[in-house]
Write a protein that holds these residues in place. Sequence first.
Motif, mmCIF file in Angstrom:
data_model
loop_
_atom_site.group_PDB
_atom_site.id
_atom_site.type_symbol
_atom_site.label_atom_id
_atom_site.label_comp_id
_atom_site.label_asym_id
_atom_site.label_seq_id
_atom_site.Cartn_x
_atom_site.Cartn_y
_atom_site.Cartn_z
ATOM 1 N N UNK A 50 0.826 -1.205 0.000
ATOM 2 C CA UNK A 50 0.000 0.000 0.000
ATOM 3 C C UNK A 50 0.865 1.262 0.000
ATOM 4 N N UNK A 51 0.238 2.385 -0.255
ATOM 5 C CA UNK A 51 0.925 3.672 -0.201
ATOM 6 C C UNK A 51 1.514 3.853 1.196
ATOM 7 N N UNK A 52 2.762 4.308 1.310
ATOM 8 C CA UNK A 52 3.406 4.423 2.625
ATOM 9 C C UNK A 52 2.581 5.136 3.690
ATOM 10 N N UNK A 53 1.930 6.228 3.305
ATOM 11 C CA UNK A 53 1.154 6.982 4.292
ATOM 12 C C UNK A 53 -0.132 6.270 4.705
ATOM 13 N N UNK A 54 -0.506 5.182 3.979
ATOM 14 C CA UNK A 54 -1.740 4.455 4.293
ATOM 15 C C UNK A 54 -1.510 3.209 5.146
ATOM 16 N N UNK A 55 -0.266 2.826 5.344
ATOM 17 C CA UNK A 55 0.022 1.596 6.099
ATOM 18 C C UNK A 55 -0.647 1.634 7.470
ATOM 19 N N UNK A 56 -0.485 2.739 8.172
ATOM 20 C CA UNK A 56 -1.031 2.839 9.537
ATOM 21 C C UNK A 56 -2.550 2.739 9.544
ATOM 22 N N UNK A 57 -3.195 3.195 8.475
ATOM 23 C CA UNK A 57 -4.656 3.108 8.379
ATOM 24 C C UNK A 57 -5.091 1.654 8.271
ATOM 25 N N UNK A 58 -4.415 0.885 7.418
ATOM 26 C CA UNK A 58 -4.749 -0.526 7.254
ATOM 27 C C UNK A 58 -4.526 -1.303 8.552
ATOM 28 N N UNK A 59 -3.470 -0.943 9.261
ATOM 29 C CA UNK A 59 -3.181 -1.623 10.531
ATOM 30 C C UNK A 59 -4.190 -1.203 11.597
ATOM 31 N N UNK A 60 -4.450 0.071 11.706
ATOM 32 C CA UNK A 60 -5.407 0.566 12.705
ATOM 33 C C UNK A 60 -6.780 -0.075 12.533
ATOM 34 N N UNK A 61 -7.228 -0.218 11.274
ATOM 35 C CA UNK A 61 -8.567 -0.758 11.011
ATOM 36 C C UNK A 61 -8.613 -2.283 11.008
ATOM 37 N N UNK A 62 -7.449 -2.935 11.166
ATOM 38 C CA UNK A 62 -7.431 -4.383 11.309
ATOM 39 C C UNK A 62 -7.319 -5.178 10.029
ATOM 40 N N UNK A 63 -7.189 -4.503 8.885
ATOM 41 C CA UNK A 63 -6.978 -5.242 7.639
ATOM 42 C C UNK A 63 -5.634 -5.944 7.669
ATOM 43 N N UNK A 64 -4.671 -5.335 8.343
ATOM 44 C CA UNK A 64 -3.347 -5.934 8.548
ATOM 45 C C UNK A 64 -3.101 -6.063 10.042
ATOM 46 N N UNK A 65 -2.440 -7.142 10.425
ATOM 47 C CA UNK A 65 -2.093 -7.335 11.838
ATOM 48 C C UNK A 65 -0.907 -6.456 12.226
ATOM 49 N N UNK A 66 0.061 -6.403 11.320
ATOM 50 C CA UNK A 66 1.242 -5.567 11.545
ATOM 51 C C UNK A 66 1.580 -4.844 10.250
ATOM 52 N N UNK A 67 2.424 -3.829 10.352
ATOM 53 C CA UNK A 67 2.842 -3.094 9.167
ATOM 54 C C UNK A 67 4.114 -2.330 9.450
ATOM 55 N N UNK A 68 4.683 -1.778 8.405
ATOM 56 C CA UNK A 68 5.915 -1.005 8.532
ATOM 57 C C UNK A 68 5.655 0.402 8.024
ATOM 58 N N UNK A 69 5.975 1.374 8.869
ATOM 59 C CA UNK A 69 5.666 2.769 8.550
ATOM 60 C C UNK A 69 6.758 3.670 9.105
ATOM 61 N N UNK A 70 6.956 4.803 8.461
ATOM 62 C CA UNK A 70 7.957 5.749 8.943
ATOM 63 C C UNK A 70 7.518 6.426 10.227
#
Length: 209
Positions: A50-70
Amino acid sequence: MINIALPKGRLGEKVYSLLSQIGYKCDEYSKDSRKLIFSDVNGTVSYFWVKPSDVAVYVKLGAADVGVVGKDILEEYEPDVYELADLKMGKCKMCVAARKSFMDDTSAPLRVATKFVHTAEKHFATVGRDIEIIKLNGSIELAPVLGISDVILDIVETGTTLKENDLKIIGKVSDISARLIANKASYKFKRNEVSAVAEKLKEAVKGYD
């Protein structure tokens, strides 16, 4: 299965390479493919790109369990997630920069050009400086050169762009690097899987300092 959100681009590729080395390889994955979701045939891991700035959104909403973000994204948006590890990649700094001839006139609000509005507000509040935010989304360095701002607040990697535009760093706000984050519910209900990813990554990046 553990679902991992990675940022598109060089950082995401580097993180995937590291994850594949520590036991999270996905045979279906190909960097030349336009697919955005890759799942391992054994059902152990799935990757979302996903777009770098969207990683945290996917993780926050539970679509992803973990993610990597700046860390810059975490500081700017303060998403409701857990920060588990500093991956010591994508290192840079959040800085305040100005023209080399800059002299601060404290009798007037400081005009700050940035796309990191919340970060700027927090930073200058801590030093007690009144500011006027000028929100820009790109080519931030042009703002003081063309006289529409006094300073900029932006990410600095090598500093080359600043030098080429006759700018200088006048203050460091924070150190930035890639961070492993986790969804709060996933951290509770998939604690073993999420913790295993975090611990293996922390061990793998020990020599990155």
